[in-house]
Write a protein that holds these residues in place. Structure first.
Motif, PDB file in Angstrom:
ATOM      1  N   MET A 151       6.429  18.256  19.353  1.00  0.00           N
ATOM      2  CA  MET A 151       7.177  18.006  18.140  1.00  0.00           C
ATOM      3  C   MET A 151       6.594  16.757  17.460  1.00  0.00           C
ATOM      4  SD  MET A 151      11.177  16.987  17.594  1.00  0.00           S
ATOM      5  CE  MET A 151      11.803  18.415  18.409  1.00  0.00           C
ATOM      6  N   ALA A 152       6.440  16.797  16.162  1.00  0.00           N
ATOM      7  CA  ALA A 152       5.917  15.665  15.409  1.00  0.00           C
ATOM      8  C   ALA A 152       6.940  14.538  15.393  1.00  0.00           C
ATOM      9  CB  ALA A 152       5.586  16.098  13.984  1.00  0.00           C
ATOM     10  N   SER A 153       6.438  13.307  15.461  1.00  0.00           N
ATOM     11  CA  SER A 153       7.332  12.160  15.414  1.00  0.00           C
ATOM     12  C   SER A 153       7.602  11.777  13.964  1.00  0.00           C
ATOM     13  CB  SER A 153       6.710  10.988  16.166  1.00  0.00           C
ATOM     14  OG  SER A 153       5.512  10.590  15.549  1.00  0.00           O
ATOM     15  N   GLU A 154       8.661  11.019  13.781  1.00  0.00           N
ATOM     16  CA  GLU A 154       8.991  10.511  12.452  1.00  0.00           C
ATOM     17  C   GLU A 154       7.985   9.412  12.093  1.00  0.00           C
ATOM     18  OE1 GLU A 154      12.740   8.341  10.170  1.00  0.00           O
ATOM     19  OE2 GLU A 154      12.971   9.017  12.238  1.00  0.00           O
ATOM     20  N   THR A 155       7.512   9.443  10.850  1.00  0.00           N
ATOM     21  CA  THR A 155       6.543   8.455  10.391  1.00  0.00           C
ATOM     22  C   THR A 155       7.065   7.796   9.126  1.00  0.00           C
ATOM     23  OG1 THR A 155       4.699   9.733  11.283  1.00  0.00           O
ATOM     24  CG2 THR A 155       4.160   8.086   9.623  1.00  0.00           C
ATOM     25  N   ARG A 156       6.893   6.501   9.049  1.00  0.00           N
ATOM     26  CA  ARG A 156       7.240   5.750   7.844  1.00  0.00           C
ATOM     27  C   ARG A 156       5.970   5.056   7.365  1.00  0.00           C
ATOM     28  NH1 ARG A 156      12.217   3.194   6.472  1.00  0.00           N
ATOM     29  NH2 ARG A 156      13.073   5.053   7.442  1.00  0.00           N
ATOM     30  N   HIS A 157       5.601   5.303   6.104  1.00  0.00           N
ATOM     31  CA  HIS A 157       4.431   4.644   5.522  1.00  0.00           C
ATOM     32  C   HIS A 157       4.904   3.370   4.827  1.00  0.00           C
ATOM     33  CE1 HIS A 157       2.897   8.762   6.066  1.00  0.00           C
ATOM     34  NE2 HIS A 157       1.807   8.111   6.379  1.00  0.00           N
ATOM     35  N   LEU A 158       4.433   2.256   5.338  1.00  0.00           N
ATOM     36  CA  LEU A 158       4.825   0.953   4.820  1.00  0.00           C
ATOM     37  C   LEU A 158       3.651   0.381   4.038  1.00  0.00           C
ATOM     38  CD1 LEU A 158       6.398  -0.332   8.154  1.00  0.00           C
ATOM     39  CD2 LEU A 158       7.565   0.783   6.240  1.00  0.00           C
ATOM     40  N   ALA A 159       3.918  -0.131   2.847  1.00  0.00           N
ATOM     41  CA  ALA A 159       2.854  -0.677   2.008  1.00  0.00           C
ATOM     42  C   ALA A 159       3.318  -1.964   1.352  1.00  0.00           C
ATOM     43  CB  ALA A 159       2.441   0.334   0.943  1.00  0.00           C
ATOM     44  N   VAL A 160       2.397  -2.913   1.266  1.00  0.00           N
ATOM     45  CA  VAL A 160       2.669  -4.188   0.613  1.00  0.00           C
ATOM     46  C   VAL A 160       1.511  -4.472  -0.335  1.00  0.00           C
ATOM     47  CG1 VAL A 160       2.884  -6.683   1.002  1.00  0.00           C
ATOM     48  CG2 VAL A 160       4.020  -5.074   2.555  1.00  0.00           C
ATOM     49  N   PRO A 161       1.807  -4.747  -1.605  1.00  0.00           N
ATOM     50  CA  PRO A 161       0.738  -5.094  -2.543  1.00  0.00           C
ATOM     51  C   PRO A 161       0.243  -6.519  -2.281  1.00  0.00           C
ATOM     52  CG  PRO A 161       2.860  -5.264  -3.626  1.00  0.00           C
ATOM     53  CD  PRO A 161       3.121  -4.738  -2.241  1.00  0.00           C
ATOM     54  N   ILE A 162      -1.059  -6.724  -2.446  1.00  0.00           N
ATOM     55  CA  ILE A 162      -1.649  -8.041  -2.235  1.00  0.00           C
ATOM     56  C   ILE A 162      -2.525  -8.374  -3.439  1.00  0.00           C
ATOM     57  CG2 ILE A 162      -3.141  -9.444  -0.758  1.00  0.00           C
ATOM     58  CD1 ILE A 162      -2.300  -7.727   1.605  1.00  0.00           C
ATOM     59  N   ASP A 163      -2.316  -9.543  -3.981  1.00  0.00           N
ATOM     60  CA  ASP A 163      -3.071  -9.983  -5.156  1.00  0.00           C
ATOM     61  C   ASP A 163      -4.378 -10.644  -4.722  1.00  0.00           C
ATOM     62  OD1 ASP A 163      -3.737 -10.474  -7.775  1.00  0.00           O
ATOM     63  OD2 ASP A 163      -2.483 -12.274  -7.942  1.00  0.00           O
ATOM     64  N   ARG A 164      -5.193  -9.856  -4.028  1.00  0.00           N
ATOM     65  CA  ARG A 164      -6.525 -10.259  -3.571  1.00  0.00           C
ATOM     66  C   ARG A 164      -7.385  -9.010  -3.531  1.00  0.00           C
ATOM     67  NH1 ARG A 164      -8.922 -14.779  -3.380  1.00  0.00           N
ATOM     68  NH2 ARG A 164      -9.963 -14.320  -1.447  1.00  0.00           N
ATOM     69  N   PRO A 165      -8.670  -9.142  -3.762  1.00  0.00           N
ATOM     70  CA  PRO A 165      -9.545  -7.976  -3.676  1.00  0.00           C
ATOM     71  C   PRO A 165      -9.468  -7.332  -2.286  1.00  0.00           C
ATOM     72  CG  PRO A 165     -10.691  -9.806  -4.721  1.00  0.00           C
ATOM     73  CD  PRO A 165      -9.397 -10.348  -4.180  1.00  0.00           C
ATOM     74  N   ALA A 166      -9.562  -6.028  -2.279  1.00  0.00           N
ATOM     75  CA  ALA A 166      -9.463  -5.277  -1.029  1.00  0.00           C
ATOM     76  C   ALA A 166     -10.490  -5.744  -0.002  1.00  0.00           C
ATOM     77  CB  ALA A 166      -9.616  -3.781  -1.308  1.00  0.00           C
ATOM     78  N   ALA A 167     -11.699  -6.049  -0.439  1.00  0.00           N
ATOM     79  CA  ALA A 167     -12.741  -6.483   0.495  1.00  0.00           C
ATOM     80  C   ALA A 167     -12.358  -7.777   1.196  1.00  0.00           C
ATOM     81  CB  ALA A 167     -14.078  -6.646  -0.240  1.00  0.00           C
TER      82      ALA A 167
END
Length: 133
Positions: free
Chosen positions: A1-17
């Motif tokens: 059975m698949a588990s419950e997943t929560r996608h958590l995201a936080v914006p950051i004011d810095r370049p991804a690199a």
């Protein structure tokens, strides 16, 4: 059975690199992710983290152009958990995203505490990387 997943995201004011470069270095874990570990040690090419549940093995994704920070944590009992962590480009900034999976047998309160702990770590990463500008 698949588990419950929560996608958590936080914006950051810095370049991804920049965010990726900082978060990809396991030596920085105690600073931004104390929920994972408060100290880090490299022994014979293998990373170990001292965490809330004891010493765990950490196998991070190799450096990559896709900004993937996935890592597998092997617990003292031998169970392994793969955590999916990504830096996504958002214009001149970025988002740090984590796919949190509910572990079998977790109560609702434990699940809520796990979500809060991961969000605290991601927000700490945001604060550290934004202040480095």
């Amino acid at each position: 059975m698949a588990s419950e997943t929560r996608h958590l995201a936080v914006p950051i004011d810095r370049p991804a690199a920049d965010v990726y470069a900082y978060a990809a270095d396991p030596r920085n874990i105690p600073e931004w992710a104390p929920g994972l570990g408060t100290s880090v040690e490299l022994v014979d090419g293998v990373w170990f983290v001292e965490g809330p549940g004891g010493r765990v093995r950490l196998d991070p994704a190799p450096p990559n152009e896709y900004l993937v920070l996935d890592h597998t944590v092997t617990l003292p009992a031998g169970d392994s958990i793969t955590n999916q962590l990504r830096v996504l480009t958002d214009g001149d900034g970025s988002d740090i995203t984590f796919a949190l999976r509910r572990q079998p047998g977790m109560t609702d309160d434990e699940w809520a505490a796990d979500i809060a702990a991961v969000l605290a770590d991601l927000n700490r990463l945001k604060q550290i990387t934004e202040s480095a500008a």
